[in-house]
Structure formats: structure tokens, C-alpha cells
Design a protein around this motif. Structure first.
Motif, mmCIF file in Angstrom:
data_model
loop_
_atom_site.group_PDB
_atom_site.id
_atom_site.type_symbol
_atom_site.label_atom_id
_atom_site.label_comp_id
_atom_site.label_asym_id
_atom_site.label_seq_id
_atom_site.Cartn_x
_atom_site.Cartn_y
_atom_site.Cartn_z
ATOM 1 N N THR A 171 51.942 -74.920 -37.818
ATOM 2 C CA THR A 171 51.717 -73.789 -37.193
ATOM 3 C C THR A 171 50.939 -72.562 -37.594
ATOM 4 N N LYS A 172 50.622 -71.531 -36.771
ATOM 5 C CA LYS A 172 50.082 -70.126 -36.358
ATOM 6 C C LYS A 172 50.478 -69.724 -38.365
ATOM 7 N N GLY A 173 51.577 -69.645 -39.051
ATOM 8 C CA GLY A 173 52.155 -69.440 -39.904
ATOM 9 C C GLY A 173 51.430 -69.410 -41.055
ATOM 10 N N SER A 174 51.449 -70.861 -40.894
ATOM 11 C CA SER A 174 50.819 -71.507 -42.171
ATOM 12 C C SER A 174 49.156 -71.157 -42.487
ATOM 13 N N PHE A 175 48.807 -71.175 -41.029
ATOM 14 C CA PHE A 175 47.249 -70.642 -41.232
ATOM 15 C C PHE A 175 47.420 -68.458 -41.423
ATOM 16 N N TYR A 176 47.896 -68.275 -41.029
ATOM 17 C CA TYR A 176 47.731 -66.693 -41.341
ATOM 18 C C TYR A 176 48.589 -66.433 -43.169
ATOM 19 N N TRP A 177 48.864 -67.715 -43.477
ATOM 20 C CA TRP A 177 49.145 -66.986 -44.904
ATOM 21 C C TRP A 177 48.303 -67.214 -45.815
ATOM 22 N N HIS A 178 47.372 -68.241 -45.447
ATOM 23 C CA HIS A 178 46.284 -68.161 -46.355
ATOM 24 C C HIS A 178 44.362 -67.508 -45.309
ATOM 25 N N PHE A 179 45.167 -67.465 -44.901
ATOM 26 C CA PHE A 179 43.683 -66.483 -44.409
ATOM 27 C C PHE A 179 44.026 -65.826 -43.558
ATOM 28 N N LYS A 180 42.828 -64.463 -43.606
ATOM 29 C CA LYS A 180 42.926 -63.202 -42.953
ATOM 30 C C LYS A 180 42.970 -63.214 -41.182
ATOM 31 N N ASP A 181 42.155 -63.863 -41.182
ATOM 32 C CA ASP A 181 41.680 -63.900 -39.601
ATOM 33 C C ASP A 181 41.342 -65.121 -39.593
ATOM 34 N N ARG A 182 40.350 -65.657 -38.342
ATOM 35 C CA ARG A 182 39.581 -66.702 -38.186
ATOM 36 C C ARG A 182 38.383 -67.053 -38.565
ATOM 37 N N ASP A 183 37.588 -65.558 -38.404
ATOM 38 C CA ASP A 183 36.363 -65.324 -39.086
ATOM 39 C C ASP A 183 36.163 -65.975 -40.189
ATOM 40 N N SER A 184 37.566 -65.287 -41.444
ATOM 41 C CA SER A 184 37.100 -66.294 -42.806
ATOM 42 C C SER A 184 37.963 -67.399 -42.829
ATOM 43 N N LEU A 185 38.144 -68.031 -41.910
ATOM 44 C CA LEU A 185 37.790 -69.789 -41.863
ATOM 45 C C LEU A 185 36.848 -70.238 -41.321
ATOM 46 N N ILE A 186 36.481 -69.272 -40.541
ATOM 47 C CA ILE A 186 34.485 -69.636 -39.801
ATOM 48 C C ILE A 186 33.841 -70.094 -42.095
ATOM 49 N N GLN A 187 33.849 -69.084 -42.278
ATOM 50 C CA GLN A 187 33.157 -68.688 -43.555
ATOM 51 C C GLN A 187 33.567 -69.991 -44.228
ATOM 52 N N ALA A 188 34.815 -69.793 -44.324
ATOM 53 C CA ALA A 188 35.565 -70.964 -45.632
ATOM 54 C C ALA A 188 34.884 -72.508 -45.309
ATOM 55 N N ALA A 189 35.049 -72.290 -44.102
ATOM 56 C CA ALA A 189 34.182 -74.309 -43.517
ATOM 57 C C ALA A 189 32.784 -74.166 -44.089
ATOM 58 N N LEU A 190 32.277 -72.885 -43.851
ATOM 59 C CA LEU A 190 30.499 -73.508 -43.784
ATOM 60 C C LEU A 190 30.527 -73.168 -44.965
ATOM 61 N N GLU A 191 31.096 -72.161 -46.575
ATOM 62 C CA GLU A 191 31.066 -72.744 -47.615
ATOM 63 C C GLU A 191 30.629 -74.085 -47.729
ATOM 64 N N ARG A 192 32.208 -74.919 -47.550
ATOM 65 C CA ARG A 192 32.021 -76.352 -48.116
ATOM 66 C C ARG A 192 30.919 -76.704 -47.538
ATOM 67 N N TRP A 193 30.326 -76.607 -46.469
ATOM 68 C CA TRP A 193 28.985 -76.820 -46.000
ATOM 69 C C TRP A 193 28.047 -77.115 -46.864
ATOM 70 N N VAL A 194 27.973 -75.316 -47.468
ATOM 71 C CA VAL A 194 26.820 -74.843 -48.123
ATOM 72 C C VAL A 194 26.626 -75.987 -49.083
ATOM 73 N N ALA A 195 28.044 -76.249 -49.570
ATOM 74 C CA ALA A 195 27.993 -76.710 -51.215
ATOM 75 C C ALA A 195 27.260 -78.105 -51.025
ATOM 76 N N GLU A 196 27.652 -78.759 -49.438
ATOM 77 C CA GLU A 196 27.465 -80.540 -49.105
ATOM 78 C C GLU A 196 25.792 -80.327 -48.971
ATOM 79 N N SER A 197 25.097 -79.500 -48.190
ATOM 80 C CA SER A 197 23.867 -78.917 -48.139
ATOM 81 C C SER A 197 23.344 -79.208 -49.383
ATOM 82 N N GLU A 198 23.442 -78.412 -50.706
ATOM 83 C CA GLU A 198 22.852 -78.387 -52.026
ATOM 84 C C GLU A 198 23.179 -79.463 -52.553
ATOM 85 N N GLU A 199 24.438 -80.234 -52.398
ATOM 86 C CA GLU A 199 24.485 -81.481 -53.595
ATOM 87 C C GLU A 199 23.532 -82.240 -52.763
ATOM 88 N N LEU A 200 23.618 -82.983 -51.142
ATOM 89 C CA LEU A 200 22.344 -83.097 -50.770
ATOM 90 C C LEU A 200 20.662 -83.379 -51.771
#
Lengths: 208, 208
Positions: B60-89
DNA sequence: GAGCCGCCATACGCCACCGTACGGGACGTC
DNA sequence: GACGTCCCGTACGGTGGCGTATGGCGGCTC
């Protein structure tokens, strides 16, 4: 031909100055469709929203739901306008006699026109929408066939001509998307002209 | 190659296999970021929504808002993964010694990879988002410089090399968008191979 | 074995938008 | 000047998402 029937007055939307604020009496279905298409150019499909559009038109949802069944039918109406525009554009191109000049003008237009000029890219983004998808495909297919036919007139075989048209579309869409999202990455100023020439040359070789 | 999950155990993030349904105890921040990136690949930025993602993760959302401040910070975290993938490529590409082979492999990969492989196009669509825009620009700029540097190694002057990289990006993005929205317009089956060869040849001339 | 803390469930308020119900004003018609 | 029609205003309920508040449970610690 049954002249006595009053018939419909639907498409007589000429009505002087009804879209302007001051003298406006009532809004027509076409006013809504026009505004929707404009909003779509600026903000994508998401900007075609009833309540925001109503405010922008200085009215309320009451007006909208009188003219339209729902939001999708507004999108439909807006896109039908776009289809007409597209057809007219091709007809205008057809009027250019010299095929070489015609191809040059078309290509140049595709890569120098102002940002919101064509919404193909925007529509591709929202192609999953049940109303958008089919219309987009129809228009794009017609354009590709048109472009391919033009290219054939330049002397290329059919399959190469289609590939060429498809490549031109791809480049147009790609550049439009980049210009929308990350314009800093595209050449600016005078380098831009050099880049456009480069593209024209890259796409040019149908004549070579 | 990408077969399923790389199964990296990034940091010392204890607890093996916590993303699987059965033995799962608690979700980590990385689980959320991973799921968000995956959702973004499939459904764009709009699919990165807290409540749907929660359901998909069986929580549930309860989990999410424990780990993240808000939706934008989730997007940020996801994109940071993507950045790493790109670098690795890029790092992986760098390991290919022969520059010609390297260029060929990269170009071919760009035009034959599965649909959701790269989200550049998706991110371009949502580049107005304050979190997406900057990251996208940074990654894309790095890729362009990388591609341009590769092309310079093939013997082209700097400006031509950049143009070439930009053109490759444009084609990639354009094709990805068309494939997403109107795949019927792209060559299918064996014609597709011919089309890919055509593009490779069109983009090939850095060596000529 | 009591407490504490990490992690999650649930309920709530808020916002933006869709679509409906219904009322009412303006305006032509008789 | 009553009436009907066209067009719009407004209030309402519904949906789907965000973010908050708060309670609770299990496992670790001592």
C-alpha cells in the motif's frame, strides 16, 4: 433537389466575429473544436480538457455538453479539422509543378516550420487513445503515400521511394520531439542552418 | 545482454530475494525504484503512480511514503537507475576495441533493440517535468558526446561527427516513437531487415 | 517478556477533471 | 406578452490520484 427544405445550417459558421470576447453571443461547435485543436498544439492531448477549455473560452461546461456528447467527441472534432488541414496542405503541394522544387520546398518546410505547426508528433505520443490512433494512422499513411509518390516522380523505384518518405517522416518526428523536450541539444543560430542543409543533403539523394 | 534481471545486489542491501512475492518480508527503496522504472518503460511517466504501483507490488501507499518523500523523488530514484544503466552501456561499448565494429554494433543495437529497451523517447515526451528534464538532458548530452567522439575516431571532423551523432539520435527517437504509436507504418518482417540495412547505410557514410 | 523501532495498513482530506441534472435567461414567434 | 427553443450557469456525484496521520504488527534487543 429539394430546395424548399430549410435543411441544416450546420456548416455556416462564418458568422462574423463570434470568437472574440466583446461581441460574442453564443459559441458554436466549431469554436470548441478550434480551441481544442489549438490547445492540443500547445499542451498535447491532456490540454484538451473540458473545464480548462471552458474557462479559456469564457464560458462553462454547460456550453460544452450542449454541443458535444463527451470529451472524446471533442477530440474527434478537433482532429477532423486537422485532417482537413493536412489534405489541404497536400493539395497545395500538388500545385507546385516542378517535382524537384516541390520536394525541396516540402522538405525544407518540414524542418523549419514553427514548433506547433504540425501535431503529428503530439498525436504519436497519444496514439493509444482510441480516437487519436485511427485518425493518426490514416493521415500519416496518406502522407507517406503522397511523399512516396512524389519521390517516385523523381525517378526512384516504389520501395525505395517509400523508404525515403518514411525516413523523412522519422527525421521530422524525431527532430520535433527533441526540439520539444531538449532543444538545447539541437544546433542553434547559424549552426542550425548548416544542420538543416546537412539533413536536406542526407535526405536529398533521391535525385542522385 | 539483457535476460531478465541482472540480479545485482548493489550495496550491502542484505536480505536475498526480497522482490519476489512469496518469501517477501519488506520492500526496499530499491524495489520501488526498480518497479517505477519498469512501469515507466511500459506506460510512460503517468504509469509511475503511487497507488497503482503499490497494488502491483502487493502493498500500500504506507510503504511508499515510508521510503520516499513524494512521487517526484521516486521518479528521481528511478531515473538515477537509468543514468547508471546508460553509463554502463557506454562503458561496455568502450570495451570494443575496433572502432568500426563498435560503431556498427551500437547502431545496429539502437535500431533493433526491443521496444522498451531505452526510455529516451519516453522521457523526451515528458521533458517538461522538472525532474525528468535535467536528467534527460544530461544523459543525452553525454551520449551525444560519446557518439561524436566515436565518430571522430572514424576520421570525421568534430562538427560533422556531432551532426552524425545527432542524426543517429534523431532517427532512433523517431523510429521509437512511430513504433510505439503507429507500428503498422513501419516495414514488417523481412522488409524490416531491408529497412534497417537502408538506415545503417544512410547513417553509415562516416567511413566513406 | 517488555519495549522499541522499522515497516506497513487504513482512513482521511484535497484536488482536478468527467459527466449529469436541472434551472434559467435571451430571443424569436404567434 | 405568453411560450418554446436555444444556449448556458451551477450544483452535484463520481473517479483517480497525491499526500498525511495515525495505528498496529512483528522481530530485535536487553
Amino acid at each position: 433537389m429539394r430546395n424548399g427544405v430549410p435543411s441544416e445550417r450546420v456548416q455556416s459558421d462564418d458568422e462574423p466575429e463570434r470568437s472574440a470576447r466583446p461581441g460574442r453571443r453564443t459559441l458554436s461547435r466549431e469554436d470548441w473544436a478550434r480551441a481544442a485543436l489549438e490547445a492540443m498544439r500547445e499542451g498535447g492531448l491532456g490540454a484538451v480538457a473540458v473545464e480548462p477549455l471552458a474557462e479559456r473560452l469564457g464560458t462553462t461546461k454547460g456550453s460544452f455538453y450542449w454541443h458535444f456528447k463527451d470529451r472524446d467527441s471533442l477530440i474527434q472534432a478537433a482532429l477532423e479539422r486537422w485532417v482537413a488541414e493536412s489534405e489541404e496542405l497536400m493539395a497545395a503541394a500538388e500545385r507546385i509543378a516542378d517535382p524537384v522544387e516541390r520536394g525541396r520546398r516540402l522538405t525544407e518546410y518540414a524542418f523549419t516550420a514553427p514548433s506547433g505547426a504540425d501535431i503529428t508528433t503530439t498525436l504519436l505520443i497519444h496514439a493509444q487513445h482510441p480516437v487519436v490512433g485511427p485518425i493518426l494512422e490514416q493521415v500519416t499513411r496518406r502522407r507517406l503515400e503522397f511523399g512516396a509518390r512524389l519521390t517516385e516522380e523523381l525517378g526512384l523505384p516504389a520501395d525505395a521511394a517509400y523508404r525515403h518518405a518514411l525516413t523523412a517522416l522519422t527525421m521530422t518526428v524525431g527532430i520535433a520531439l527533441i526540439r520539444r523536450g531538449a532543444p538545447q541539444l539541437l544546433p542553434q543560430g547559424e549552426e542550425k542552418d548548416a544542420y538543416v542543409r546537412y539533413i536536406l543533403e542526407l535526405l536529398g539523394p533521391p535525385m542522385s
